[in-house]
Design a protein around this motif. Structure first.
Motif, PDB file in Angstrom:
ATOM      1  N   SER A  17       0.809  -1.216   0.000  1.00 43.03           N
ATOM      2  CA  SER A  17       0.000   0.000   0.000  1.00 43.03           C
ATOM      3  C   SER A  17       0.843   1.267   0.000  1.00 43.03           C
ATOM      4  CB  SER A  17      -0.929   0.015   1.218  1.00 43.03           C
ATOM      5  OG  SER A  17      -0.200   0.277   2.393  1.00 43.03           O
ATOM      6  N   LEU A  18       0.263   2.307  -0.601  1.00 40.43           N
ATOM      7  CA  LEU A  18       0.905   3.613  -0.600  1.00 40.43           C
ATOM      8  C   LEU A  18       1.071   4.127   0.821  1.00 40.43           C
ATOM      9  CD1 LEU A  18       1.970   6.147  -2.015  1.00 40.43           C
ATOM     10  CD2 LEU A  18      -0.410   6.934  -2.206  1.00 40.43           C
ATOM     11  N   SER A  19       0.101   3.899   1.677  1.00 39.33           N
ATOM     12  CA  SER A  19       0.173   4.407   3.055  1.00 39.33           C
ATOM     13  C   SER A  19       1.372   3.834   3.792  1.00 39.33           C
ATOM     14  CB  SER A  19      -1.124   4.106   3.814  1.00 39.33           C
ATOM     15  OG  SER A  19      -1.369   2.720   3.875  1.00 39.33           O
ATOM     16  N   ASP A  20       1.711   2.566   3.537  1.00 38.58           N
ATOM     17  CA  ASP A  20       2.885   1.969   4.182  1.00 38.58           C
ATOM     18  C   ASP A  20       4.165   2.645   3.710  1.00 38.58           C
ATOM     19  OD1 ASP A  20       1.268   0.226   5.543  1.00 38.58           O
ATOM     20  OD2 ASP A  20       1.658  -1.492   4.236  1.00 38.58           O
ATOM     21  N   SER A  21       4.260   2.881   2.407  1.00 39.68           N
ATOM     22  CA  SER A  21       5.448   3.534   1.864  1.00 39.68           C
ATOM     23  C   SER A  21       5.569   4.957   2.392  1.00 39.68           C
ATOM     24  CB  SER A  21       5.389   3.537   0.329  1.00 39.68           C
ATOM     25  OG  SER A  21       6.569   4.084  -0.220  1.00 39.68           O
ATOM     26  N   ILE A  22       4.450   5.675   2.441  1.00 37.04           N
ATOM     27  CA  ILE A  22       4.462   7.041   2.939  1.00 37.04           C
ATOM     28  C   ILE A  22       4.879   7.082   4.405  1.00 37.04           C
ATOM     29  CG2 ILE A  22       2.981   9.015   3.507  1.00 37.04           C
ATOM     30  CD1 ILE A  22       3.677   8.859   0.555  1.00 37.04           C
ATOM     31  N   ALA A  23       4.398   6.134   5.200  1.00 41.37           N
ATOM     32  CA  ALA A  23       4.752   6.106   6.621  1.00 41.37           C
ATOM     33  C   ALA A  23       6.262   5.948   6.807  1.00 41.37           C
ATOM     34  CB  ALA A  23       4.005   4.971   7.323  1.00 41.37           C
ATOM     35  N   ARG A  24       6.881   5.103   5.986  1.00 38.57           N
ATOM     36  CA  ARG A  24       8.334   4.932   6.078  1.00 38.57           C
ATOM     37  C   ARG A  24       9.055   6.221   5.707  1.00 38.57           C
ATOM     38  NH1 ARG A  24       9.497  -0.943   3.186  1.00 38.57           N
ATOM     39  NH2 ARG A  24       7.815  -2.118   4.207  1.00 38.57           N
ATOM     40  N   TRP A  25       8.571   6.883   4.648  1.00 37.24           N
ATOM     41  CA  TRP A  25       9.196   8.129   4.205  1.00 37.24           C
ATOM     42  C   TRP A  25       9.041   9.220   5.255  1.00 37.24           C
ATOM     43  CZ3 TRP A  25       5.780  12.255   2.609  1.00 37.24           C
ATOM     44  CH2 TRP A  25       6.470  13.427   2.263  1.00 37.24           C
ATOM     45  N   ILE A  26       7.862   9.332   5.857  1.00 38.49           N
ATOM     46  CA  ILE A  26       7.632  10.344   6.882  1.00 38.49           C
ATOM     47  C   ILE A  26       8.624  10.175   8.031  1.00 38.49           C
ATOM     48  CG2 ILE A  26       6.008  10.962   8.743  1.00 38.49           C
ATOM     49  CD1 ILE A  26       3.761  10.769   6.692  1.00 38.49           C
ATOM     50  N   ALA A  27       8.838   8.926   8.434  1.00 37.98           N
ATOM     51  CA  ALA A  27       9.787   8.669   9.521  1.00 37.98           C
ATOM     52  C   ALA A  27      11.219   8.981   9.094  1.00 37.98           C
ATOM     53  CB  ALA A  27       9.667   7.225   9.972  1.00 37.98           C
ATOM     54  N   ALA A  28      11.592   8.534   7.897  1.00 39.02           N
ATOM     55  CA  ALA A  28      12.969   8.696   7.438  1.00 39.02           C
ATOM     56  C   ALA A  28      13.326  10.159   7.196  1.00 39.02           C
ATOM     57  CB  ALA A  28      13.191   7.891   6.166  1.00 39.02           C
ATOM     58  N   ASP A  29      12.400  10.938   6.631  1.00 42.83           N
ATOM     59  CA  ASP A  29      12.652  12.351   6.318  1.00 42.83           C
ATOM     60  C   ASP A  29      12.207  13.287   7.435  1.00 42.83           C
ATOM     61  OD1 ASP A  29      13.657  11.595   3.856  1.00 42.83           O
ATOM     62  OD2 ASP A  29      12.509  13.102   2.734  1.00 42.83           O
ATOM     63  N   ARG A  30      11.735  12.737   8.536  1.00 48.05           N
ATOM     64  CA  ARG A  30      11.309  13.536   9.692  1.00 48.05           C
ATOM     65  C   ARG A  30      10.241  14.558   9.287  1.00 48.05           C
ATOM     66  NH1 ARG A  30      14.161  14.009  14.142  1.00 48.05           N
ATOM     67  NH2 ARG A  30      14.137  16.305  14.136  1.00 48.05           N
ATOM     68  N   ILE A  31       9.272  14.074   8.497  1.00 49.03           N
ATOM     69  CA  ILE A  31       8.176  14.930   8.042  1.00 49.03           C
ATOM     70  C   ILE A  31       7.151  15.105   9.163  1.00 49.03           C
ATOM     71  CG2 ILE A  31       6.317  15.151   6.339  1.00 49.03           C
ATOM     72  CD1 ILE A  31       9.099  15.370   5.120  1.00 49.03           C
ATOM     73  N   ASP A  32       6.592  16.295   9.264  1.00 47.34           N
ATOM     74  CA  ASP A  32       5.467  16.533  10.175  1.00 47.34           C
ATOM     75  C   ASP A  32       4.259  15.804   9.579  1.00 47.34           C
ATOM     76  OD1 ASP A  32       3.105  17.601  11.344  1.00 47.34           O
ATOM     77  OD2 ASP A  32       4.123  19.460  11.863  1.00 47.34           O
ATOM     78  N   GLY A  33       3.925  14.656  10.148  1.00 48.25           N
ATOM     79  CA  GLY A  33       2.902  13.787   9.576  1.00 48.25           C
ATOM     80  C   GLY A  33       1.528  14.420   9.524  1.00 48.25           C
ATOM     81  N   ASP A  34       1.121  15.096  10.587  1.00 48.56           N
ATOM     82  CA  ASP A  34      -0.201  15.706  10.614  1.00 48.56           C
ATOM     83  C   ASP A  34      -0.319  16.793   9.544  1.00 48.56           C
ATOM     84  OD1 ASP A  34      -1.039  14.101  12.688  1.00 48.56           O
ATOM     85  OD2 ASP A  34      -0.558  15.576  14.251  1.00 48.56           O
ATOM     86  N   HIS A  35       0.716  17.590   9.415  1.00 47.55           N
ATOM     87  CA  HIS A  35       0.706  18.641   8.397  1.00 47.55           C
ATOM     88  C   HIS A  35       0.697  18.033   7.000  1.00 47.55           C
ATOM     89  CE1 HIS A  35       1.419  22.536   6.596  1.00 47.55           C
ATOM     90  NE2 HIS A  35       2.456  22.052   5.929  1.00 47.55           N
ATOM     91  N   TYR A  36       1.490  16.983   6.791  1.00 45.86           N
ATOM     92  CA  TYR A  36       1.501  16.305   5.490  1.00 45.86           C
ATOM     93  C   TYR A  36       0.108  15.804   5.128  1.00 45.86           C
ATOM     94  CZ  TYR A  36       1.728  12.452   2.235  1.00 45.86           C
ATOM     95  OH  TYR A  36       1.457  11.610   1.187  1.00 45.86           O
ATOM     96  N   ARG A  37      -0.566  15.160   6.071  1.00 41.99           N
ATOM     97  CA  ARG A  37      -1.883  14.599   5.772  1.00 41.99           C
ATOM     98  C   ARG A  37      -2.887  15.699   5.433  1.00 41.99           C
ATOM     99  NH1 ARG A  37       0.275  10.535   9.082  1.00 41.99           N
ATOM    100  NH2 ARG A  37       0.090  11.776  10.981  1.00 41.99           N
ATOM    101  N   GLN A  38      -2.815  16.847   6.095  1.00 39.27           N
ATOM    102  CA  GLN A  38      -3.711  17.954   5.759  1.00 39.27           C
ATOM    103  C   GLN A  38      -3.448  18.460   4.338  1.00 39.27           C
ATOM    104  OE1 GLN A  38      -3.120  20.926   8.777  1.00 39.27           O
ATOM    105  NE2 GLN A  38      -3.783  19.580  10.445  1.00 39.27           N
TER     106      GLN A  38
END
Length: 216
Positions: A17-38
């Protein structure tokens, strides 16, 4: 009507799933997850929902802008947990790096082709590379949005896909993980399977095609 054609998406269907790949990227790049989802919810809702007018997602998927241009646009909208935009260069590659092939779905495609069913990959591209090894064993035709200047859920890309495999819409089933694309296909007379996981998709496809297909 006997179904003799399968149109199928790539990311999130033939891959994990795309969500699994995105979750790994968010962790690796230290992305603000809540802001990304908005941010992404607004972009995707506009691109696949009732958004008025064109967007950068439409342009990317049709190949009207290149990947680096979209990466700069998206990076400017996002924040890391440190409060600064992420590195734009290579952003899309990092986002999709967690995709892994789902062997059961590839086995299913080989089975349907052995039974005389035509297959067509029908994928919206985000300027990403596709693992095309052995595609000649899997697909009778390949339609990638950025290469043909059309995108799902536009009706014209479905018509283009079925014409390439020499069938009518009513003779085909379409498998995708995005509901808006499924609804668009059904409006054209194409049967639709909203993909959630390999087992349920293959079971539904077996029923539609009256075939026994591999799951492992």
């Amino acid at each position: 009507m006997v179904l003799t054609g399968v149109l199928i998406d790539w990311g999130g269907v033939l891959t994990t799933s795309l969500s699994d790949s995105i979750a790994r990227w968010i962790a690796a790049d230290r992305i603000d997850g809540d802001h990304y989802r908005q941010v992404m919810r607004r972009m995707v809702d506009h691109a696949y929902g009732d958004g008025v007018g064109e967007s950068v997602v439409h342009a990317l998927e049709r190949g009207e802008i290149d990947g680096p241009s979209f990466e700069r646009d998206l990076a400017a909208r996002l924040l890391t947990v440190d409060g600064v935009p992420p590195v734009a260069e290579g952003l899309l590659e990092r986002m999709f790096a967690g995709f892994e092939r789902v062997d059961a779905m590839y086995d299913m495609l080989r089975d349907v082709r052995k039974n005389g069913v035509k297959t067509c990959l029908l994928s919206n591209s985000w300027s990403n590379e596709y693992p095309r090894t052995h595609w000649d064993e899997l697909f009778d035709a390949v339609v990638i949005s950025g290469e043909v200047g059309m995108r799902k859920p536009e009706p014209r890309i479905f018509h283009h896909a079925v014409e390439l495999i020499g069938l009518a819409c009513e003779e085909c089933v379409f498998i995708d993980d995005i509901e808006a694309n499924i609804l668009a296909a059904r409006a054209l007379g194409i049967a639709g399977i909203h993909h959630k996981d390999a087992d349920s998709t293959i079971e539904e496809l077996e029923s539609l095609l009256s075939l026994t297909l591999r799951r492992a």
